[in-house]
Structure formats: structure tokens, C-alpha cells
Design an enzyme around this catalytic site. Structure first.
Site, short mmCIF file in Angstrom:
data_model
loop_
_atom_site.label_atom_id
_atom_site.label_comp_id
_atom_site.label_asym_id
_atom_site.label_seq_id
_atom_site.Cartn_x
_atom_site.Cartn_y
_atom_site.Cartn_z
N ASP A 1 44.33 35.27 37.47
CA ASP A 1 42.88 34.68 38.38
C ASP A 1 41.89 34.85 37.24
O ASP A 1 40.99 34.73 37.58
CB ASP A 1 43.00 35.13 39.62
CG ASP A 1 43.15 35.91 40.10
OD1 ASP A 1 43.55 36.87 39.29
OD2 ASP A 1 43.16 35.93 41.28
N LYS B 1 39.65 31.90 41.61
CA LYS B 1 39.69 32.19 40.21
C LYS B 1 39.92 31.91 39.49
O LYS B 1 41.67 31.72 39.17
CB LYS B 1 38.78 33.44 39.78
CG LYS B 1 40.17 34.56 40.19
CD LYS B 1 38.97 35.74 40.26
CE LYS B 1 39.82 36.44 40.35
NZ LYS B 1 40.00 37.75 41.80
C1 G16 Z 1 40.16 40.18 44.40
C2 G16 Z 1 39.24 39.41 44.89
C3 G16 Z 1 37.80 39.20 44.17
C4 G16 Z 1 37.63 40.73 44.56
C5 G16 Z 1 38.44 41.21 43.92
C6 G16 Z 1 38.04 43.21 44.24
O1 G16 Z 1 40.30 40.36 43.31
O2 G16 Z 1 39.83 38.33 45.07
O3 G16 Z 1 37.18 38.81 44.85
O4 G16 Z 1 35.90 41.21 43.73
O5 G16 Z 1 39.48 41.76 44.41
O6 G16 Z 1 37.90 43.19 45.53
P1 G16 Z 1 37.43 44.84 45.52
O7 G16 Z 1 36.07 45.27 44.84
O8 G16 Z 1 37.29 44.81 47.18
O9 G16 Z 1 38.72 45.87 45.10
P2 G16 Z 1 42.02 40.04 42.72
O10 G16 Z 1 42.41 39.14 41.12
O11 G16 Z 1 42.67 41.17 42.80
O12 G16 Z 1 42.37 39.10 43.87
#
Ligand code: G16
Length: 544
Positions: A282, A377
Site C-alpha cells: 500500500d 492507500k
Molecule cells: C499505517 C497507516 C498509515 C500511517 C502509518 C504510520 O500504514 O495506515 O495511515 O500513516 O501506518 O503510522 P504511525 O506513524 O502511527 O506508525 P501502514 O503502511 O503501516 O499500514
């Protein structure tokens, strides 16, 4: 075939974070741990009984075992149909695509995204709702509440299902369909992008690309779409075989972890276009020759150019970015007369805006970009968007971005991560910063005038739900900004993220290196938050 009711006891640490429940593999392997969480999903998402479910993951260690457990639990909980990705693999965007296309009652995605994989590394699970998006907080909180009371789960006795053949089978009454999601996903992409034009770009002989699948889930999608459908040279996709430990790497598409790709874009022989995606497909990183596009800029460029790309020529309704993402997209929205929404970190916060048609495009600084085509995403989507744009504008990545800065100004951007710090120290740091906020407003810090200082709170414009305590923002009168947050996706201690942004409208001054421009803001951030004193860290773990 027997349905068993297995006695269990609650675990107290099953509250989903920014994106589902993420823990070390060893934690998920604790007897009943995965089962309790899955039962809490079935207990709270009652449409699944007699309904349908999409199931798959990013292929990391424990993916296959978890899928077999969930299939047996789905059967015992009366799910009528489960659509499973071939080999147990589904990229997060492909899962969202399948949920929407086949109108299922939701999906379970097994992934810890960009975190490393392996027996001593990370695993994760999240539930996506029937719109194809990550469950909103109301749902994740209901699941969490249930995990605190659970005393038994239901599971059927059954042999493992063969995940490696497309086809149908049954566990009791439950129909299991193994599908090759590359086909459904490619169909969706071909609707949105001008595949013919991109094919011509590759055929011209004057354009080269490298895509780094980082031994993660996008390998099969990227091979098929870029090399087989769009005519890119064989070998354009590197690290294309998904591995349970991502080849020992960190499947995070940034300048630090995708170093092989970065090298391939450097110097005279560098490719014209470089891109990478993460563990579950994503996230995305976009590179030109010797040129890095920040995710915040990527969202802004995509918004400004959407009218040139097949699926978006009829216009976009609005745009959204997460709070720590730079304000580059806001400037484009302002010029185009569009609404720009600022949401908390987490893709789930875009769901209502997309469903209500308030936005078409959205993105985050954490290498995430997407549109209303699904509710996640989408790494491949972002890469195809850029390819389509390059094919239309016939310019380099760098010249497109530099022209953009000329028109809208440049939002310099960088993020400092302090990983695996002591949790109590991190919380105390945030608390102390929060206590200072009122006294900061209108003050002068090293020549920077503070315009506002607050703890971000979001009221969803669609359902009026309120999410408070979403990160500390300190904005300065010249448009620069410092944001502090604790990550919600780490699995060890706490991770402090410091997001820094500076605005430069003058094209003559847009060529300075980011590190140089950011230096004064970095010092302000480190002093204000007393990072070294409170965490013992004088340097961040990763700078992106
Ligand atoms: C997830 C969330 C995103 C977020 C990211 C980082 O992404 O879907 O919306 O921006 O984590 O989050 P944090 O700053 O709380 O670590 P992914 O790609 O890890 O699923």
C-alpha cells in the site's frame, strides 16, 4: 467435521493501533492469542455469519498458518463464503479491491506492513469493513472491548486447505474460493490509467524504469502489470519474489531501506523512473534520476495533474492529507478551488470523506497515496499514476516537480524517527510538550515566530466523531511547522516521530539541500522536546 468451542481467557493488549493489531510473531503464536482476536471480529461483525469475507496477507512468516486457523474459525462461525488470495497472498489494495468488487461483508488482512518479517519479527491482523477500508475507530474499539471479555472461541476440525491452486472447495458448509487477485486488480488499474500510452512510453526505447518489490507482496502484481502488460524490459521489477522474511530486509520504501533501487536511479546510467512498494503493497516511493519525490509533494503533484490522467479527467471533488503531511497539497487545492481536509494519521480517517464523495485523492507523508478507486492507500496505483503522467507530459520526474515548486512554492520536508525508546519516557516527553503549548503561542524561538501550538483534534465532517490527542503541532508565521507524535504501528517500546516542514516560495531559493534548510528547525524541535535528555538519544534512528 466437528465444531469445537475452545475455552480461552482474555489478553489485555489487543487494542488495534494506527492500522490493526501488530505484535511480534511470538506473541501471535501464544496459544489462543490470534484465535481470541479473530473470534472478537466474528462476535462483533455479525453480518459475517451467513455472509462473505476476503482473506489474505502480505506473505510474511506465519501468514499461511494464520490463514488456515482463520478459515477453520470462519467455518465454525457460519461464514458462507471466504475469498482467499492465491498462496495466501493479497496486497492490501488488492484486498480492498476484492471486498468492493465482490461486495463482501468485509475482509481480514494479515500484515505488519513495512515492519520486518520472520520468526522473531512482526505480524499483524486487521479487519476491513464492507466499503473496503480499514475499520473505523468505532469498530476497532468494539473489537477491542470484546477481546477483554472473551472466554471461548469456535473452530472446526479440518485438514489444511490447499492455498496454491485457483479453485473452490468447502470446509463443511463454508465455500472457500482461491483467486488470483492479480487479475481483478489489473483490470481496475487498466480502467484508471492509459495503458496504451504507457506502453508507447516503454516502447519508445527512451525510457527506463526500476521497480523494487522488496521481496514483498507486490512482486507478482508488478511483474504482470509493468513487464507483461505495459512492455517494460524484463528485469524492470527487482526483488520480485515474495519471501516470508522479505529477504532479511526491511520492506519499507524509503531512501534508507530501498537502497538498491536508489543506486539504480543514480548517475548517467541511472534509470529515468524508480519506484518501490512496501510489505503489503500500500505504500510507494517515487524517484526520478538522482531525484527523490517526497510523499507530500507526490500528493500535491498528483492533485495538480489529475486532469491529465485517464480515470480523473472529469475532475476531482477534493483532497485530504494526514495532519503531519506537508501542506503542499493545500496550496494546490487552494489554487484549484478545492476543499482540502486535514485528518489524523491513519488511512481509516479518509474512509468517510471518500464514501461521502467529499474527496477523490488523499495521501500521507508515510509514503501513502490513493484515491476513491478503493479504500486503502495503493502503492501500484501511485506508480501507475506517475507513469501515466510521464507518458502524457513527456518530461522527467525532476522537471515536473521543479515546475510544480515554481508555481506553488516548495514545502521542504523531513521526518526524524526515534525508534524503540522507553515508553514511559516517550509519554512523559509528549506530556511535557503538551504542558508548554499555551506559553509558546506568539513567542519567538531562535528567530521563528510561533503562530499556533496545539494538540491536534479532528472532528469527522461526515459523522461528527471526534478523535483527540492526535499529535502536537507547532506552526510558525513563515509557513514552517514542527509536529510531534508517537507512532501507532511499532511493536517495541515507543517510536517518537518528529515531522519538520519549511516553506520556500522563491524559485531562486528552492535548490538548497533539505538538511541545510531544516537545520534550525531540527535544533528547535530537539530542544523544545528535550529529546536527548528524556530519551538518551542524540540522533534519530531513521531520517526520511
Ligand atoms: C499505517 C497507516 C498509515 C500511517 C502509518 C504510520 O500504514 O495506515 O495511515 O500513516 O501506518 O503510522 P504511525 O506513524 O502511527 O506508525 P501502514 O503502511 O503501516 O499500514
Amino acid at each position: 467435521m466437528n465444531n469445537n468451542n475452545v475455552a480461552s481467557q482474555p489478553f489485555d493488549d489487543q487494542r488495534p493501533g494506527t492500522s490493526g493489531l501488530r505484535k511480534k510473531v511470538k506473541v501471535f503464536q501464544t496459544p489462543h492469542y490470534l484465535e481470541n482476536f479473530v473470534q472478537a471480529i466474528f462476535d462483533t461483525q455479525t453480518d459475517l455469519s451467513g455472509g462473505s469475507l476476503v482473506l489474505g496477507g502480505d506473505g510474511r512468516f506465519y501468514n499461511r498458518e494464520a490463514i488456515q486457523i482463520i478459515l477453520r474459525m470462519a467455518a465454525a462461525n457460519g461464514v458462507a463464503k471466504v475469498i482467499v488470495g492465491l498462496g495466501g497472498l493479497l496486497s492490501t489494495p488488492a484486498a480492498s479491491c476484492l471486498i468492493r468488487k465482490y461486495k463482501t461483508d468485509g475482509g481480514i488482512i494479515l500484515s505488519a506492513s513495512h515492519n520486518p518479517g520472520g520468526p522473531d519479527e512482526d505480524f499483524g491482523i486487521k479487519f476491513n469493513t464492507p466499503n473496503g477500508g480499514p475499520a473505523p475507530e468505532s469498530v476497532t474499539e468494539a473489537i477491542f472491548s470484546r477481546t477483554k471479555q472473551i472466554d471461548a472461541y469456535r473452530i472446526t476440525d479440518h485438514d489444511d486447505v490447499d492455498l496454491d491452486q485457483v479453485g473452490e472447495m468447502r470446509i463443511g458448509e463454508t465455500l472457500i474460493q482461491i483467486v488470483d487477485s492479480v487479475i481483478d486488480y489489473t483490470e481496475l488499474m487498466a480502467d484508471l490509467f492509459d495503458f496504451e500510452r504507457i506502453h508507447q512510453l516503454f516502447n519508445s526505447g527512451a525510457f527506463t524504469m526500476c521497480f523494487d518489490a522488496m521481496h514483498a507482496v507486490t512482486g507478482p502484481y508488478a511483474k504482470h502489470i509493468f513487464e507483461e502488460r505495459l512492455g517494460a524490459e524484463p528485469g524492470t521489477v527487482i526483488n520480485s519474489t515474495p519471501k516470508v522474511d522479505f529477504g532479511g530486509g526491511h520492506p519499507d520504501p524509503n531512501l534508507v531501506h530501498a537502497h538498491e533501487l536508489v543506486t539504480n536511479t543514480q548517475g548517467h546510467n541511472g534509470v529515468d523512473f524508480g519506484a518501490a512498494s512496501d510489505g503489503d503493497g500500500d505504500r510507494n516511493m517515487i524517484l526520478g534520476r538522482d531525484f527523490f519525490v517526497t510523499p507530500s509533494d507526490s500528493l500535491a503533484v498528483i492533485t495538480a495533474n489529475a486532469h491529465l490522467v485517464k480515470g480523473y479527467t472529469s475532475g476531482i471533488s477534493g483532497v485530504a492529507r494526514s495532519m503531519p503531511t506537508s501542506q503542499a497539497a493545500d496550496r494546490v487545492a487552494e489554487k484549484l478551488g478545492l476543499e482540502c481536509y486535514e485528518t489524523p494519521t491513519g488511512w481509516k480517517f479518509f474512509g468517510n470523506l471518500l464514501d461521502a464523495g467529499k474527496i477523490t485523492l488523499c495521501g500521507e507523508e508515510s509514503f501513502g497515496t490513493g484515491s476513491n478507486h478503493i479504500r486503502e492507500k495503493d502503492g501500484m496505483w501511485a506508480v501507475l499514476f506517475w507513469l501515466n503522467l510521464l507518458a502524457v507530459r513527456q518530461q522527467s520526474v525532476e522537471s515536473i516537480v521543479r515546475e510544480h515548486w515554481k508555481s506553488y512554492g516548495r514545502n521542504y520536508y523531513t521526518r526524524y524517527d526515534y525508534e524503540a525508546i522507553d515508553k514511559a519516557a516517550a509519554e512523559a516527553l509528549m506530556q511535557s510538550l503538551g504542558d508548554k503549548l499555551d506559553s509558546l503561542v506568539d513567542s519567538d524561538i531562535d528567530g521563528y515566530q510561533v503562530a499556533y501550538a496545539d494538540n491536534f483534534s479532528y472532528t469527522d465532517p461526515v459523522d461528527s466523531s471526534i478523535s483527540s490527542n492526535q499529535g502536537i503541532r507547532i506552526g510558525f508565521t513563515d509557513g514552517s511547522r514542527i509536529v510531534f507524535r508517537l507512532s501507532g504501528t511499532g511493536t517495541q517500546g515507543a517510536t517518537l516521530r518528529v515531522y519538520l516542514e519549511a516553506y520556500e516560495p522563491d524559485p531562486q531559493k528552492q535548490t538548497s539541500p533539505t538538511e541545510e534548510v531544516m537545520k534550525p528547525l531540527v535544533t528547535i524541535a530537539q530542544n523544545l522536546a528535550e529529546i536527548a535528555q528524556r530519551t538518551g538519544r542524540t540522533e534519530p534512528t531513521v531520517i526520511t
